[in-house]
Design a protein around this motif. Structure first.
Motif, PDB file in Angstrom:
ATOM      1  N   PHE A  80      43.643 116.567  49.367  1.00  0.00           N
ATOM      2  CA  PHE A  80      43.649 117.236  48.068  1.00  0.00           C
ATOM      3  C   PHE A  80      43.893 118.724  48.280  1.00  0.00           C
ATOM      4  CE2 PHE A  80      41.085 113.423  47.296  1.00  0.00           C
ATOM      5  CZ  PHE A  80      41.777 112.903  46.213  1.00  0.00           C
ATOM      6  N   VAL A  81      44.862 119.260  47.564  1.00  0.00           N
ATOM      7  CA  VAL A  81      45.204 120.678  47.644  1.00  0.00           C
ATOM      8  C   VAL A  81      44.703 121.325  46.363  1.00  0.00           C
ATOM      9  CG1 VAL A  81      47.063 122.366  47.860  1.00  0.00           C
ATOM     10  CG2 VAL A  81      47.259 120.151  49.027  1.00  0.00           C
ATOM     11  N   THR A  82      43.722 122.223  46.503  1.00  0.00           N
ATOM     12  CA  THR A  82      43.153 122.853  45.311  1.00  0.00           C
ATOM     13  C   THR A  82      43.070 124.360  45.456  1.00  0.00           C
ATOM     14  OG1 THR A  82      41.318 122.827  43.716  1.00  0.00           O
ATOM     15  CG2 THR A  82      40.731 122.583  46.048  1.00  0.00           C
ATOM     16  N   ALA A  83      43.371 125.020  44.369  1.00  0.00           N
ATOM     17  CA  ALA A  83      43.087 126.446  44.248  1.00  0.00           C
ATOM     18  C   ALA A  83      41.651 126.582  43.760  1.00  0.00           C
ATOM     19  CB  ALA A  83      44.039 127.089  43.243  1.00  0.00           C
ATOM     20  N   GLU A  84      41.156 127.794  43.785  1.00  0.00           N
ATOM     21  CA  GLU A  84      39.832 128.053  43.215  1.00  0.00           C
ATOM     22  C   GLU A  84      40.021 128.783  41.899  1.00  0.00           C
ATOM     23  OE1 GLU A  84      36.035 130.785  44.293  1.00  0.00           O
ATOM     24  OE2 GLU A  84      36.649 129.333  45.819  1.00  0.00           O
ATOM     25  N   TYR A  85      39.585 128.153  40.818  1.00  0.00           N
ATOM     26  CA  TYR A  85      39.607 128.762  39.488  1.00  0.00           C
ATOM     27  C   TYR A  85      38.151 128.921  39.047  1.00  0.00           C
ATOM     28  CZ  TYR A  85      44.557 127.324  38.748  1.00  0.00           C
ATOM     29  OH  TYR A  85      45.912 127.134  38.820  1.00  0.00           O
ATOM     30  N   ASN A  86      37.728 130.117  38.724  1.00  0.00           N
ATOM     31  CA  ASN A  86      36.377 130.350  38.208  1.00  0.00           C
ATOM     32  C   ASN A  86      35.305 129.728  39.098  1.00  0.00           C
ATOM     33  OD1 ASN A  86      37.375 131.728  35.909  1.00  0.00           O
ATOM     34  ND2 ASN A  86      37.855 129.755  34.971  1.00  0.00           N
ATOM     35  N   HIS A  87      35.457 129.912  40.413  1.00  0.00           N
ATOM     36  CA  HIS A  87      34.495 129.441  41.417  1.00  0.00           C
ATOM     37  C   HIS A  87      34.399 127.920  41.508  1.00  0.00           C
ATOM     38  CE1 HIS A  87      32.036 133.425  41.864  1.00  0.00           C
ATOM     39  NE2 HIS A  87      33.335 133.640  41.750  1.00  0.00           N
ATOM     40  N   THR A  88      35.431 127.197  41.081  1.00  0.00           N
ATOM     41  CA  THR A  88      35.402 125.742  41.179  1.00  0.00           C
ATOM     42  C   THR A  88      36.818 125.220  41.356  1.00  0.00           C
ATOM     43  OG1 THR A  88      34.425 123.729  40.226  1.00  0.00           O
ATOM     44  CG2 THR A  88      35.507 125.255  38.690  1.00  0.00           C
ATOM     45  N   LEU A  89      36.948 123.900  41.458  1.00  0.00           N
ATOM     46  CA  LEU A  89      38.267 123.301  41.599  1.00  0.00           C
ATOM     47  C   LEU A  89      39.070 123.453  40.315  1.00  0.00           C
ATOM     48  CD1 LEU A  89      38.224 119.470  41.205  1.00  0.00           C
ATOM     49  CD2 LEU A  89      36.085 120.726  41.206  1.00  0.00           C
ATOM     50  N   GLY A 119      39.168 129.611  48.805  1.00  0.00           N
ATOM     51  CA  GLY A 119      38.916 128.427  47.992  1.00  0.00           C
ATOM     52  C   GLY A 119      37.672 127.672  48.407  1.00  0.00           C
ATOM     53  N   ALA A 120      36.774 128.340  49.120  1.00  0.00           N
ATOM     54  CA  ALA A 120      35.581 127.676  49.663  1.00  0.00           C
ATOM     55  C   ALA A 120      34.721 127.048  48.569  1.00  0.00           C
ATOM     56  CB  ALA A 120      34.750 128.665  50.468  1.00  0.00           C
ATOM     57  N   ARG A 121      34.540 127.749  47.467  1.00  0.00           N
ATOM     58  CA  ARG A 121      33.685 127.209  46.397  1.00  0.00           C
ATOM     59  C   ARG A 121      34.360 126.023  45.716  1.00  0.00           C
ATOM     60  NH1 ARG A 121      32.823 133.420  45.030  1.00  0.00           N
ATOM     61  NH2 ARG A 121      35.064 133.139  44.994  1.00  0.00           N
ATOM     62  N   ALA A 122      35.681 126.077  45.569  1.00  0.00           N
ATOM     63  CA  ALA A 122      36.411 124.948  44.997  1.00  0.00           C
ATOM     64  C   ALA A 122      36.255 123.723  45.893  1.00  0.00           C
ATOM     65  CB  ALA A 122      37.885 125.303  44.825  1.00  0.00           C
ATOM     66  N   ALA A 123      36.378 123.930  47.195  1.00  0.00           N
ATOM     67  CA  ALA A 123      36.251 122.822  48.140  1.00  0.00           C
ATOM     68  C   ALA A 123      34.860 122.205  48.073  1.00  0.00           C
ATOM     69  CB  ALA A 123      36.569 123.296  49.556  1.00  0.00           C
ATOM     70  N   GLU A 124      33.835 123.035  47.981  1.00  0.00           N
ATOM     71  CA  GLU A 124      32.470 122.508  47.919  1.00  0.00           C
ATOM     72  C   GLU A 124      32.233 121.721  46.637  1.00  0.00           C
ATOM     73  OE1 GLU A 124      30.183 122.353  50.429  1.00  0.00           O
ATOM     74  OE2 GLU A 124      31.982 123.034  51.469  1.00  0.00           O
ATOM     75  N   HIS A 125      32.751 122.192  45.525  1.00  0.00           N
ATOM     76  CA  HIS A 125      32.603 121.441  44.270  1.00  0.00           C
ATOM     77  C   HIS A 125      33.422 120.156  44.316  1.00  0.00           C
ATOM     78  CE1 HIS A 125      31.244 125.175  41.790  1.00  0.00           C
ATOM     79  NE2 HIS A 125      30.340 124.765  42.654  1.00  0.00           N
ATOM     80  N   LEU A 126      34.613 120.230  44.920  1.00  0.00           N
ATOM     81  CA  LEU A 126      35.439 119.034  45.065  1.00  0.00           C
ATOM     82  C   LEU A 126      34.712 117.982  45.901  1.00  0.00           C
ATOM     83  CD1 LEU A 126      38.033 117.440  44.652  1.00  0.00           C
ATOM     84  CD2 LEU A 126      39.078 118.804  46.499  1.00  0.00           C
TER      85      LEU A 126
END
Length: 192
Positions: A80-89, A119-126
């Protein structure tokens, strides 16, 4: 052959996401331990979740959901390739994941993220979402910085150091993906 989808995480006009996903696909070209395919969620035109029944029922009413389900069912694992938007995926990825359930169960995934903090926070939420979908996510991940891996915050040019984290993630993902094939087979026997 083990099949792994590289799933984009954005549908936004002018997105950086497709460039990152294309790069990931290009880096897998020489590998013989799995087949890789880019799956662009933008191609499925998924509106904000519009199915009447919970995804676990697989009682899909809409053609876009049926097409999305059929495509995801083809794969044994995911990147999964995700950017971080507003501290989440990204909202588009969260929406796409919410459409399905069983199609993701007992498969493995790796994460490629990017943002101001990699994108660390996005990854953690993902990871939380993937756990709920019964996707085994590997520890190794790839993180890119908008400041060092993108020229003018838009043209993807990964640093050697960050680009070098993809191979170890793949080296972990492929055995996990194969191991989950056995889990799916055992679950199928148990349900009969």
């Amino acid at each position: 052959m083990t099949k792994i989808a590289i799933v984009t995480g954005s549908t936004r006009p002018g997105r950086n996401n497709k460039g990152v996903a294309d790069w990931v696909l290009s880096q897998t070209a020489g590998r013989t331990d799995a087949e890789f395919e880019l799956v662009d969620i933008a191609d499925f035109n998924l509106p904000l979740l519009d199915e009447a029944y919970p995804a676990a029922y697989q009682n899909y009413q809409n053609d876009h959901t049926k097409a999305w389900s059929a495509k995801i069912s083809e794969f044994d694992g995911f990147i999964f390739v995700t950017a971080e938007y507003n501290h989440t995926l990204t909202p588009a990825l969260a929406n796409a994941l919410s459409y399905l359930n069983v199609e993701f169960n007992n498969k493995a995934a790796g994460i490629v993220s990017y943002g101001s903090m990699g994108g660390a926070r996005a990854a953690e939420h993902l990871r939380n979402v993937l756990s709920e979908l019964q996707i085994a996510h590997v520890r190794n991940q790839v993180m890119f910085s908008l400041f060092t891996d993108f020229e003018n915050f838009s043209e993807f040019k990964p640093t050697e150091q960050n680009a070098g984290t993809l191979a170890p993630m793949l080296d972990q993902l492929i055995p996990w993906t194969r191991a989950m094939e056995a889990v799916r087979a055992e679950a199928a026997v148990a349900s009969n």
